[in-house]
Structures are given as structure tokens and as C-alpha cells.
Design a protein around this motif. Structure first.
Motif: not given
Length: 313
Positions: A56, A59-62, A139, A149, A151, A270, A276
Motif C-alpha cells: 500500500g 505497491w498495490c495492496e487492494y 491482479h 503494480n 507506484f 488511497h 487505483e
């Protein structure tokens, strides 16, 4: 996997993927002050330590952390050897993507399960498994490789800090060996500069060969108050800059701010559902509530993904 290629950035704008605003201006001013040998805020290179959360923050955590997706695939592989695992909790919840049950386990519970599913695997074997999985896993919503992914503004920031004499560390609640499998290629952060949750290990000699094996038990969960403790244990210097995105990072941010001399802590929010995802308090695996509410009180610079970043990935 190669390190992200960034455009050449001029001295006037070393962070081209950052929009002009408080966050960018504060970062540029901070780095200028701590590297000015003639200024009152000069910090020797040895003390220029910057710590970043990973999930998060880099890199993307969702909708779930990358390591949770990895855990799901690991359980699928174990099911091939033992089909009955599909009917036992929490394996059943993982295989069925039962978000409510997964959230009820919490991040530590999932990491304990992660450790258990890798019992008997050597560090070298795990590194190969993680590397191979990251090379192909995608993803579910973005359709891109999970490992891609990252950032872009943060990769720029890490490179900018290192070019100004900082040592950049990742301090994450994620698994130590898992993040090491990607840290050098994606972030330019050396393996030995990753601090994370870790399993109990044992050294052994098998057929004359030395190896370190995972014992299937979580040793340290690197989240919340454990982050400053592990920074002190593994780095040995209080960071002068820290960057996080959740309440799990708040202790690390306050630890950075609590030292003498110039200090900077930043918190990524976020809030960009178009590029995102938009989430904070309701993300039970890694909520952002107290840190968001008290950022100003604690002196933390809130960074809006929607407002402060010209690009995300």
C-alpha cells in the motif's frame, strides 16, 4: 524482472510523477536542507536513513495484499497432495476467496498460516518459488502482473533519496523473504535492507550441503509497535524520513519524528478510485483510521494519491 525504467529527471524536477503541492514541496525542501553542508539542518550521510512500508506504500495492496494471493495459490498446490484441505478452515476460506473469514483472521493470522504452509522449505527453495510466482501472477481487477503494480512516484522518490546519500530500507508487515524476492528488481532496495515479518529458521547439513530451512512457525510479526523495535534491532539508526499508508505504520512514522534534528514522516492516502482504489477505514486487513485522523496533530504530511501523484503505476 528488471528495475522500473524511469525518465531522466532534471535537477529542477527530480520527481516528475509528483504533482506540485505540499507533499512534493516538503520532500524537496527536506532533502535540500539535510544535504546542505553549510546549513543548520545538515545530516551526515551515515544518518540519512529512510524507511518505507511496502504493501500500500510501494505497491498495490487492494483488495488483498500480494502475499495473500500467493498464499491462496500455495494452498491450491497443497490441495493437489491432500484434497481434504479444501474442506478445512481457514484453507476453505482461502480457496473460496471468503473475504469476511480472511479479514477475521487478520494480517497476523494470515502470516501465521503463510508460515505453516511453507514448513520444510529451504530459504533458497522459497526464493525460487516466490520469484517464479511473481513472474506470472496477475491482479484480479487490474489485469496486470502483481509485481508490476508498483507506484511510479515512490520508485522515483527512492532513487532521488539514494542519489542524495540516503540509505533506503523497506520495513514491512509482509514476509521478509517474499519482499526480498522483488525488492532489488522493482525498488533498487538491496535484500539486506528489507526488514519484515519472518519465520523461525534452522540451519542444517544434508548430504554434506548446508542450508537454512523454514520451520513453519511465525517468528516476528513486523507491524505497528514492532516496526520501531525491529528498526532498532536490524538497522540500528532512527530514520529521519519514514513513509507509510496505514495505522500499522503509525508507530514507525512517530518514531522517525521523535528524534533530534530535521525529521519527516509521510502518509499515503488511497483516495483515487479511477486510477487505483479508494479505501481507508474499511480495509480490515490494514486500516487507515487513527493515522488519518491525527496526521496533523502528529506532524505527519498527508499525501493524496489523487491530488499529489500525476501518475500512479
Amino acid at each position: 524482472m528488471g528495475e522500473m525504467t524511469l525518465p531522466d529527471s532534471s535537477a529542477a524536477d527530480p520527481l516528475p510523477s509528483w504533482n506540485g503541492g505540499r507533499a512534493k514541496a516538503t520532500l524537496l525542501d527536506f532533502v535540500a536542507r539535510v544535504t546542505d553542508q553549510s546549513g543548520a539542518d545538515f545530516v551526515p550521510p551515515a544518518d540519512r536513513v529512510a524507511t518505507f512500508d511496502n504493501d500500500g506504500t510501494l505497491w498495490c495492496e487492494y483488495p488483498m495484499q500480494v502475499q495473500v494471493f500467493f498464499l491462496v495459490d500455495r494452498v491450491k498446490a497443497l490441495r493437489e497432495a491432500d484434497p481434504s484441505i479444501a474442506e478445512r478452515q481457514p484453507f476453505k476460506a482461502l480457496l473460496e476467496h471468503d473475504a469476511a473469514t480472511l479479514h477475521s483472521l487478520g494480517k497476523q493470522g494470515l502470516l501465521e498460516l503463510f508460515a505453516a504452509t511453507h514448513a520444510g522449505v529451504t530459504e533458497d527453495e522459497f526464493g525460487e518459488i516466490a520469484h517464479d510466482w511473481l513472474a506470472t501472477a496477475k491482479h484480479p481487477k487490474l489485469g496486470t502482473l502483481l509485481s508490476e503494480n508498483v507506484f511510479r512516484p515512490q520508485v522515483e522518490l527512492l532513487k532521488f533519496l539514494r542519489s542524495n546519500g540516503f540509505r533506503t530500507f523497506i520495513v514491512t508487515g509482509g514476509g521478509l523473504e517474499f519482499v526480498r524476492a522483488v525488492s532489488e528488481q522493482r525498488y533498487g532496495v538491496m535484500r539486506e535492507q528489507v526488514v519484515g515479518s519472518n519465520d523461525k529458521l534452522a540451519f542444517e547439513i544434508v548430504d554434506g550441503k548446508t542450508q537454512v530451512k523454514k520451520l513453519g512457525e511465525l517468528n516476528s510479526f513486523d507491524d505497528r509497535e514492532a516496526k520501531p523495535a525491529n528498526i532498532a534491532l536490524h538497522i540500528g539508526r532512527r530514520p529521519i524520513l519514514a513513509f507509510g499508508n496505514s495505522d500499522g505504520d503509525l508507530a514507525m512514522l512517530r518514531y522517525a519524528l521523535g528524534g533530534e534534528g530535521p525529521r519527516l514522516a509521510l502518509l499515503l492516502h488511497h483516495d483515487d478510485a479511477e486510477r487505483e482504489f479508494a479505501y481507508d477505514r474499511e480495509f480490515h486487513l490494514s486500516p487507515l483510521a487513527e493515522a488519518l485522523d491525527k496526521a496533523d496533530e502528529y506532524g505527519i504530511v498527508l499525501t493524496s494519491m489523487k491530488r499529489d501523484w500525476a501518475e500512479v503505476f
